[in-house]
Design an enzyme around this catalytic site. Structure first.
Site, PDB file in Angstrom:
ATOM      1  N   LYS A 175       0.836  -1.222   0.000  1.00 47.03           N
ATOM      2  CA  LYS A 175       0.000   0.000   0.000  1.00 47.03           C
ATOM      3  C   LYS A 175       0.861   1.258   0.000  1.00 47.03           C
ATOM      4  CE  LYS A 175      -1.594  -1.410   3.866  1.00 47.03           C
ATOM      5  NZ  LYS A 175      -2.286  -1.608   5.147  1.00 47.03           N
ATOM      6  N   THR A 206      -6.808   9.753   8.810  1.00 47.27           N
ATOM      7  CA  THR A 206      -6.537   8.450   8.203  1.00 47.27           C
ATOM      8  C   THR A 206      -6.265   7.390   9.277  1.00 47.27           C
ATOM      9  OG1 THR A 206      -4.231   9.100   7.974  1.00 47.27           O
ATOM     10  CG2 THR A 206      -5.636   9.375   6.024  1.00 47.27           C
ATOM     11  N   GLY A 208      -6.626   4.310  11.148  1.00 44.00           N
ATOM     12  CA  GLY A 208      -7.363   3.065  10.905  1.00 44.00           C
ATOM     13  C   GLY A 208      -7.626   2.730   9.448  1.00 44.00           C
ATOM     14  N   THR A 209      -6.984   3.424   8.522  1.00 46.63           N
ATOM     15  CA  THR A 209      -7.249   3.116   7.101  1.00 46.63           C
ATOM     16  C   THR A 209      -6.791   1.702   6.737  1.00 46.63           C
ATOM     17  OG1 THR A 209      -5.186   4.202   6.517  1.00 46.63           O
ATOM     18  CG2 THR A 209      -7.181   5.456   6.130  1.00 46.63           C
ATOM     19  N   GLY A 210      -5.639   1.306   7.279  1.00 44.27           N
ATOM     20  CA  GLY A 210      -5.109  -0.032   6.964  1.00 44.27           C
ATOM     21  C   GLY A 210      -6.046  -1.114   7.490  1.00 44.27           C
ATOM     22  N   CYS A 211      -6.551  -0.916   8.701  1.00 38.34           N
ATOM     23  CA  CYS A 211      -7.481  -1.889   9.311  1.00 38.34           C
ATOM     24  C   CYS A 211      -8.742  -1.981   8.456  1.00 38.34           C
ATOM     25  CB  CYS A 211      -7.875  -1.448  10.723  1.00 38.34           C
ATOM     26  SG  CYS A 211      -6.482  -1.110  11.807  1.00 38.34           S
TER      27      CYS A 211
HETATM   28  N1  LIG Z   1      -4.586  10.646   1.788  1.00 39.10           N
HETATM   29  C1  LIG Z   1      -5.020   9.569   1.139  1.00 39.10           C
HETATM   30  N2  LIG Z   1      -5.840   9.676   0.074  1.00 39.10           N
HETATM   31  C2  LIG Z   1      -6.294   8.606  -0.591  1.00 39.10           C
HETATM   32  N3  LIG Z   1      -5.955   7.350  -0.244  1.00 39.10           N
HETATM   33  C3  LIG Z   1      -5.132   7.154   0.798  1.00 39.10           C
HETATM   34  C4  LIG Z   1      -4.614   8.258   1.551  1.00 39.10           C
HETATM   35  N4  LIG Z   1      -3.826   7.765   2.553  1.00 39.10           N
HETATM   36  C5  LIG Z   1      -3.862   6.426   2.428  1.00 39.10           C
HETATM   37  N5  LIG Z   1      -4.614   6.047   1.362  1.00 39.10           N
HETATM   38  C6  LIG Z   1      -4.933   4.699   0.930  1.00 39.10           C
HETATM   39  O1  LIG Z   1      -5.478   4.041   2.064  1.00 39.10           O
HETATM   40  C7  LIG Z   1      -5.101   2.673   2.056  1.00 39.10           C
HETATM   41  C8  LIG Z   1      -4.312   2.383   3.331  1.00 39.10           C
HETATM   42  O2  LIG Z   1      -2.984   2.710   3.042  1.00 39.10           O
HETATM   43  P1  LIG Z   1      -1.813   3.054   4.043  1.00 39.10           P
HETATM   44  O3  LIG Z   1      -0.568   2.890   3.270  1.00 39.10           O
HETATM   45  O4  LIG Z   1      -2.109   4.370   4.660  1.00 39.10           O
HETATM   46  O5  LIG Z   1      -2.016   1.882   5.077  1.00 39.10           O
HETATM   47  P2  LIG Z   1      -1.665   1.846   6.595  1.00 39.10           P
HETATM   48  O6  LIG Z   1      -0.460   2.673   6.846  1.00 39.10           O
HETATM   49  O7  LIG Z   1      -1.643   0.407   6.970  1.00 39.10           O
HETATM   50  O8  LIG Z   1      -2.881   2.525   7.237  1.00 39.10           O
HETATM   51  P3  LIG Z   1      -2.928   3.124   8.707  1.00 39.10           P
HETATM   52  O9  LIG Z   1      -3.119   4.591   8.500  1.00 39.10           O
HETATM   53  O10 LIG Z   1      -4.109   2.453   9.305  1.00 39.10           O
HETATM   54  O11 LIG Z   1      -1.663   2.753   9.400  1.00 39.10           O
HETATM   55  C9  LIG Z   1      -4.320   2.483   0.764  1.00 39.10           C
HETATM   56  O12 LIG Z   1      -5.197   2.107  -0.261  1.00 39.10           O
HETATM   57  C10 LIG Z   1      -3.746   3.853   0.484  1.00 39.10           C
HETATM   58  O13 LIG Z   1      -3.421   4.021  -0.870  1.00 39.10           O
HETATM   59  C1  LIG Z   2      -5.306  -2.197  17.791  1.00 39.00           C
HETATM   60  C2  LIG Z   2      -4.753  -1.440  16.647  1.00 39.00           C
HETATM   61  N1  LIG Z   2      -4.534  -2.089  15.485  1.00 39.00           N
HETATM   62  C3  LIG Z   2      -4.030  -1.406  14.435  1.00 39.00           C
HETATM   63  C4  LIG Z   2      -3.746  -0.067  14.518  1.00 39.00           C
HETATM   64  C5  LIG Z   2      -3.155   0.634  13.327  1.00 39.00           C
HETATM   65  O1  LIG Z   2      -3.944   1.667  12.882  1.00 39.00           O
HETATM   66  P1  LIG Z   2      -3.286   3.099  12.608  1.00 39.00           P
HETATM   67  O2  LIG Z   2      -1.981   2.838  11.921  1.00 39.00           O
HETATM   68  O3  LIG Z   2      -4.236   3.793  11.718  1.00 39.00           O
HETATM   69  O4  LIG Z   2      -3.114   3.742  13.960  1.00 39.00           O
HETATM   70  C6  LIG Z   2      -4.001   0.577  15.745  1.00 39.00           C
HETATM   71  N2  LIG Z   2      -3.754   1.875  15.936  1.00 39.00           N
HETATM   72  N3  LIG Z   2      -4.499  -0.138  16.795  1.00 39.00           N
END
Ligand SMILES: Nc1ncnc2c1ncn2[C@@H]1O[C@H](COP(=O)(O)OP(=O)(O)OP(=O)(O)O)[C@@H](O)[C@H]1O
Ligand SMILES: Cc1ncc(COP(=O)(O)O)c(N)n1
Length: 267
Positions: A175, A206, A208-211
């Site tokens: 990602k 953003t 929790g986007t990955g979750c």
């Molecule tokens: N600002 C943004 N605009 C559009 N899409 C985004 C943006 N930020 C992240 N994404 C998308 O959101 C999804 C999650 O990607 P990201 O690489 O942020 O994952 P992550 O780091 O595991 O998420 P988290 O923020 O939960 O840690 C991917 O499809 C990424 O391309």
């Molecule tokens: C329990 C748990 N699982 C996953 C994430 C990652 O999410 P983020 O990177 O958006 O904080 C989090 N903050 N907490």
């Protein structure tokens, strides 16, 4: 008719944006029946992690079998798995299940707080990644898995192939949320590379986007969508959730799990 059933195995976020709470909201929104096994109880909010309480691995095993001896499991996803003991229990259990396994290799919260220690990350790579149908690392997680820097899209593509061919994942979705420019992700399914591209949305909300993304993929796979289509639909879901995210909390706000509903209603 009974619904498709999907299980998340992950840590909690009492502020509701990430972890198990985000997963269950996503499952519900996408009309799969959501189930959950808690690995760690995390005192966190949009500003960061305050404290963590890890459940004993024997209790995680009990939760897993309580679900699977009684309920159908049509897809499973994992998020935060903090230590080797938990990883071993989950690995043993996953081997008893005949369903797609989507692994979000959570390592560090967006706030920068570590959720899984470094030594345990290596265990995850060696023991759990090879069990996965799909692994969904972000850029820093990809760097940890492969032990090298990922600076641009060509690196991401190579990384996706390597995670499958060298680390043994069934498929890899690297990602690009942490790079600049368009929000592009690359999927290698063992045969072909696919890219999923959306405009970058100017938003700090953003958390929790990955979750949410991996939960959406798991929900679609529980309903029988093939991998590539599940990722395409999951990307659409997470993009809408970021586009209509909420300005809640003092830190990086949560995404909006109702967003597709809203887009449908307002389009
Ligand atoms: N600002 C943004 N605009 C559009 N899409 C985004 C943006 N930020 C992240 N994404 C998308 O959101 C999804 C999650 O990607 P990201 O690489 O942020 O994952 P992550 O780091 O595991 O998420 P988290 O923020 O939960 O840690 C991917 O499809 C990424 O391309
Ligand atoms: C329990 C748990 N699982 C996953 C994430 C990652 O999410 P983020 O990177 O958006 O904080 C989090 N903050 N907490």
């Amino acid at each position: 008719m009974n619904p498709a059933c999907v299980l998340t195995i992950a840590g909690t976020d009492p502020s509701g944006g990430a972890g198990i709470q985000a997963d269950l909201k996503t499952f519900q929104e996408l009309k799969s029946y959501g189930m959950s096994v808690v690995t760690s109880v995390v005192a966190q909010n949009t500003t960061g992690v305050k404290d963590v309480h890890h459940l004993p691995d024997s209790f995680i095993r009990e939760q897993l079998f309580a679900v699977s001896e009684d309920m159908p499991v049509h897809a499973v996803k994992t998020g935060m798995i903090a230590n080797k003991e938990m990883m071993q229990v989950i690995k043993d259990w996953v081997q008893t299940i005949d369903a797609p396994y989507i692994m979000d290799p959570v390592m560090i919260a967006q706030s920068g707080d570590p959720l899984v220690e470094q030594e345990e990350q290596i265990y995850l790579k060696r023991h759990l990644v090879p069990e996965s149908t799909l692994v969904t690392p972000n850029i820093p997680e990809t760097e940890t898995l492969l032990n090298r820097r990922i600076d641009h899209e060509e690196d991401m593509k190579e990384a996706a192939v390597e995670i499958v061919e060298q680390l043994g994942a069934g498929a890899a979705l690297v990602k690009g949320g942490h790079l600049k420019g368009k929000a592009v992700d690359f999927l290698y399914d063992g045969y072909q590379l696919h890219s999923f591209e959306e405009e970058r949305i100017d938003s700090a909300n953003t958390h929790g986007t990955g979750c949410t993304y991996s939960a959406a993929i798991a929900a679609y796979m529980s309903q029988g969508y093939p991998l590539t289509q599940a990722v395409e639909k999951g990307k659409h879901f997470v993009t809408a959730a970021i586009r209509h995210s909420f300005d809640l909390g003092k830190g990086d706000g949560p995404t909006n799990h109702f967003a597709l509903r809203r887009e449908v209603f307002h389009s």
